[in-house]
Structures are given as structure tokens and as C-alpha cells.
Design an enzyme around this catalytic site. Structure first.
Site, PDB file in Angstrom:
ATOM      1  N   PHE A 131      -7.181   6.680   1.422  1.00 39.29           N
ATOM      2  CA  PHE A 131      -6.701   7.538   2.509  1.00 39.29           C
ATOM      3  C   PHE A 131      -5.285   7.968   2.179  1.00 39.29           C
ATOM      4  O   PHE A 131      -4.438   7.125   1.866  1.00 39.29           O
ATOM      5  CB  PHE A 131      -6.717   6.782   3.842  1.00 39.29           C
ATOM      6  CG  PHE A 131      -6.244   7.631   4.999  1.00 39.29           C
ATOM      7  CD1 PHE A 131      -7.045   8.636   5.522  1.00 39.29           C
ATOM      8  CD2 PHE A 131      -4.973   7.439   5.548  1.00 39.29           C
ATOM      9  CE1 PHE A 131      -6.597   9.432   6.571  1.00 39.29           C
ATOM     10  CE2 PHE A 131      -4.533   8.241   6.602  1.00 39.29           C
ATOM     11  CZ  PHE A 131      -5.343   9.230   7.111  1.00 39.29           C
ATOM     12  N   ASP A 172       0.349   5.540  -3.656  1.00 41.44           N
ATOM     13  CA  ASP A 172       0.516   5.773  -2.226  1.00 41.44           C
ATOM     14  C   ASP A 172       0.722   4.407  -1.577  1.00 41.44           C
ATOM     15  O   ASP A 172      -0.241   3.671  -1.346  1.00 41.44           O
ATOM     16  CB  ASP A 172      -0.720   6.489  -1.666  1.00 41.44           C
ATOM     17  CG  ASP A 172      -0.579   6.760  -0.169  1.00 41.44           C
ATOM     18  OD1 ASP A 172       0.337   6.181   0.469  1.00 41.44           O
ATOM     19  OD2 ASP A 172      -1.389   7.547   0.365  1.00 41.44           O
ATOM     20  N   LYS A 184       5.086   4.862   7.194  1.00 41.34           N
ATOM     21  CA  LYS A 184       4.756   3.768   8.105  1.00 41.34           C
ATOM     22  C   LYS A 184       5.944   2.827   8.331  1.00 41.34           C
ATOM     23  O   LYS A 184       6.890   3.215   9.004  1.00 41.34           O
ATOM     24  CB  LYS A 184       3.490   3.070   7.630  1.00 41.34           C
ATOM     25  CG  LYS A 184       2.272   4.035   7.745  1.00 41.34           C
ATOM     26  CD  LYS A 184       0.941   3.376   7.985  1.00 41.34           C
ATOM     27  CE  LYS A 184      -0.070   4.380   8.512  1.00 41.34           C
ATOM     28  NZ  LYS A 184      -0.892   4.996   7.484  1.00 41.34           N
TER      29      LYS A 184
END
Ligand SMILES: *Cc1c(COP(=O)(O)O)cnc(C)c1O
Length: 398
Positions: free
Chosen positions: A129, A215, A245
Site C-alpha cells: 500500500f 516506503d 504517519k
């Protein structure tokens, strides 16, 4: 209740009024032990006093100016990130998807700067993702996220993590630009890649000039018990890395880090952001970084993770009819269920525990990096109550 919001989320019936550490208090008086933490975002829990202080102090000074001016907080946070990583330069954005966009653009520009503009192919992996922008959904290639949005972008292909031959062929392709991968897959179900896999991809990229993008939007910033997940292994640093995040401790901040070499195509005018790295974001980002990067915080993640995982493994052994596997790294933990994971999220909520969903029918636990061992034990107690309730309702249905 009718809503004026676009119907893209299936929202849980919880309205949070306030949070404190690992606890969330709802407007209806219920309290929850929060193992979602804004999907791995509130890395220091809710309302951490140092972050509240940094945010309010800065709010009295200046919120936003634009990147056409110097922003000291950016210089400061970039320096911290560079001093603690493989990278030489940083670009700040507001979301994980934007950091991924910057990473992909940096990779293609690198090959242009090298006189090889034909090197445009970006290879991502099934189960990954990277966010919801066009480039991010194309890079991950998850069919349910790309369908219905017109043609796939050219130059994006999806590979399988277990298909070593296809990976090698892709990296060696003359039109290869970059590989993008999460060292620990988050949404895909907390799958941690192993050292041999990462080392092999790194070596193939070194041989061919294909860039390696990690990532670490979810698995970075202390989540695995090292500042960055790839730092568990020597010699497997990326050329480019996306962070977000936990970087902002709950404030929307992201960063794209790169070596000077990989970033050589990112010259004046080729990229930008209106809000990215504004003074308010940087004040919180710097305060967050200072706490997450402390060895004490990272050591806590390792200790509490061991306790949480041991508790979960014992739980899975007692409930083989409900769950089959505990996976992940640090405080990015997945429990693969036999019964439906969405239903378990609701049942856990009924027992005062918030957990996230994940691929491969997992529930994911991504609590504050400051979770204590007692709180980890409490999470297990609550999850066991949810497992027991699920078992009882299965027996009733049979
Ligand atoms: C959440 C996430 C993103 C996207 O971040 P947004 O802030 O939602 O754009 C990208 N990559 C990974 C690994 C993520 O977990």
C-alpha cells in the site's frame, strides 16, 4: 443518520471526544484502549504534553508562510533525519501519498539527469500500500484501488514478493527506474520482509542502476523498534525513502528522503508543495522526532513488542478456532484470523479495545510506541474477551 460526507468510508460507530496516552474517551462515555493510534500515526499516544506544548507555542508565533521563504523548523528536522539515516536531502509534504509521489518523481528525474529518460518503469508488489493518489495506486497495483479510474498509468508494474526470477528480470530491464517496497507491509497484513530478500534486491539495484525506494510511511519512525525498519539489517539502505504517519505524531506531515545522487534531478522548479513543511507542522515534527529517536523509546518498542507478541501467540494457541498466526515487527503486529477480521474489530470494540484491519484477514495492532507492558497485557485481556465472545457466538450458531 444522513451524512454530508462522501461515502468512501465505512465508519465505526465511535465519536471520540478526547484522548490521553493510549486511551480514547468517546462522547457517549465509553473508553477504549487504542491499538489503532490513528493508523500508526499517533506514535507517542494522544495529547503527549511535549507535543501539545510545541503545537501551542508555535500557534502563537506563525502557522504558515510558504516554501518561497526559509523555514528554520524544516532545516532543523531535515538535519535530524539526515543525521540519523542514509539520506542527504529531504522534501516535506503533508501525507504519505505525497511522500510517495515525491519518491517516484525523484526516481524518474534521476534517470533523466543521467541521460536515460527511457528508464521510467516502477515496480511495486502485491499486498503493498502506497496511498491513494494516481501514482500511489498504480505503484501498489491493488486491483480494487485502481479499478474504475481509467487506464493504468504507463510504466507501473506489479510483482510478487516470492517471485525472485521476475524481480531480477524487472530490475535488469533497460527501462527500469525503481523498485518500491515496504520493508514491513502495513495494510497488506503486517508482513516483514527478511534480510536475504532485501539484500538481494539491493545488490541487483546496485548492479543495474535501478533505484530502491523504501516506503516506510507506516513501518518507519520507531514502529519496529529501530528508527527506520530497514536499519535492522546492515547494508540494505534505500536510495529514496517515504516517511509520514508517526513522523508528525498525529499532525499531518510527510517527508521524502534521498541520497544526493538519487536526488540530483530534483532541481529548482521541478517539484513543490504549498503546505508541505509549514512552521506549525515542523514545530510538532521536531518535538516528535526528539522523543521517538531516543534509545529509551526504541528500546520500549522492542520490550513491549516481545511481551505483546508472546501474549498474542499464547492467545492464538488457546483459540486455534479463531486465529492462526501472529506476525509483523515491533509494534506493527498482525493477527491472522480464521473468523472474519471486520467482525472481530467490532467485537474487540465492544470489549473496549480498538484494533485495525489488514490484508489476508488480519487484525492489526499499531499502538503508541510508549505503550507499557501493563497496557500490552490489558490489550491481551480485552482481545481474549473478544475471542471468547466470538467462540460463544459460533457455538450458538452451530
Ligand atoms: C498510510 C500509508 C501511505 C499513505 O499515506 P496517506 O497519508 O494516507 O497518504 C503510504 N504508504 C504506506 C506504507 C502507508 O501505510
Amino acid at each position: 443518520m444522513a451524512s454530508d460526507l462522501m461515502a468512501v468510508y465505512n465508519r465505526a460507530p465511535v465519536e471520540v471526544e478526547r484522548g490521553e496516552g493510549v486511551w480514547l474517551h468517546a462522547t457517549d462515555g465509553r473508553s477504549f484502549l487504542d491499538c489503532v493510534a490513528g493508523i500508526a500515526t499517533n506514535g507517542l499516544g494522544h495529547a503527549h504534553p511535549a507535543l501539545v506544548q510545541a503545537l501551542t507555542d508555535q500557534a502563537h508565533k506563525i502557522w504558515h508562510v510558504s516554501n518561497i521563504f526559509r523555514i528554520p523548523g524544516q532545516e532543523e528536522l531535515a538535519h535530524k533525519l539526515v543525521s540519523n539515516s542514509f539520506a542527504d536531502v529531504v522534501f516535506f509534504g503533508n501525507s504519505g501519498s505525497e511522500a510517495v509521489e515525491c519518491a517516484l518523481k525523484t526516481a524518474r528525474r534521476y534517470h533523466v539527469a543521467n541521460g536515460a529518460p527511457e528508464r521510467i518503469d516502477i515496480f511495486g508488489f502485491a499486498g503493498s500500500f502506497h496511498g491513494r493518489t494516481y501514482a500511489a495506486i498504480n505503484a501498489a497495483g491493488n486491483p480494487s484501488y485502481v479499478e474504475g479510474f481509467g487506464p493504468r498509468l504507463p510504466g507501473y508494474e506489479q510483482l510478487n514478493i516470492d517471485d525472485a526470477d521476475a524481480i531480477e528480470a524487472a530490475i535488469r530491464r533497460p527501462t527500469a527506474a525503481a523498485i518500491i517496497v515496504e520493508p514491513v507491509q502495513g495494510e497488506g497484513g503486517a508482513r516483514a520482509l527478511d534480510e536475504a530478500w532485501l539484500r538481494r534486491v539491493r545488490q541487483l539495484c546496485d548492479e543495474t542502476g535501478t533505484l530502491l525506494i523504501f516506503d516506510e510511511v507506516q513501518c518507519g519512525m520507531g514502529r519496529t523498534g529501530k528508527l527506520f525498519a530497514h536499519q535492522w539489517f546492515d547494508g540494505v539502505a534505500p536510495d529514496i525513502m517515504a516517511l509520514a504517519k508517526a513522523l508528525g505524531g498525529g499532525f499531518p506531515i510527510s517527508a521524502c528522503l534521498a541520497t544526493a545522487e538519487a536526488a540530483k534531478g530534483m532541481v529548482v522548479g521541478v517539484h513543490g508543495s504549498t503546505f508541505g513543511g509549514n512552521p506549525l507542522a515542523m514545530a510538532v515534527g521536531n518535538a516528535t522526532f526528539d522523543i521517538i529517536a531516543q534509545e529509551e523509546t526504541l528500546a520500549n518498542v522492542r520490550t513491549v513488542s516481545a511481551r505483546l507478541k508472546a501474549g498474542l501467540e499464547a492467545l492464538v494457541a488457546r483459540y486455534p478456532d479463531i486465529a492462526v498466526d501472529v506476525r509483523g515487527k515491533g509494534l506493527l503486529v498482525g493477527v491472522k484470523l480464521v473468523t472474519n477480521n471486520r467482525e472481530m474489530m467490532a467485537t474487540a470494540r465492544d470489549h473496549g479495545l480498538l484494533v485495525a484491519g489488514g490484508g489476508e484477514n488480519c487484525i492489526r495492532m499499531l499502538p503508541s510506541l510508549l505503550l507499557t507492558e501493563q497496557e500490552a497485557d490489558e490489550a491481551i485481556v480485552r482481545l481474549e474477551a473478544a475471542f471468547a465472545a466470538t467462540r460463544a457466538s459460533l457455538a450458538k450458531a452451530a
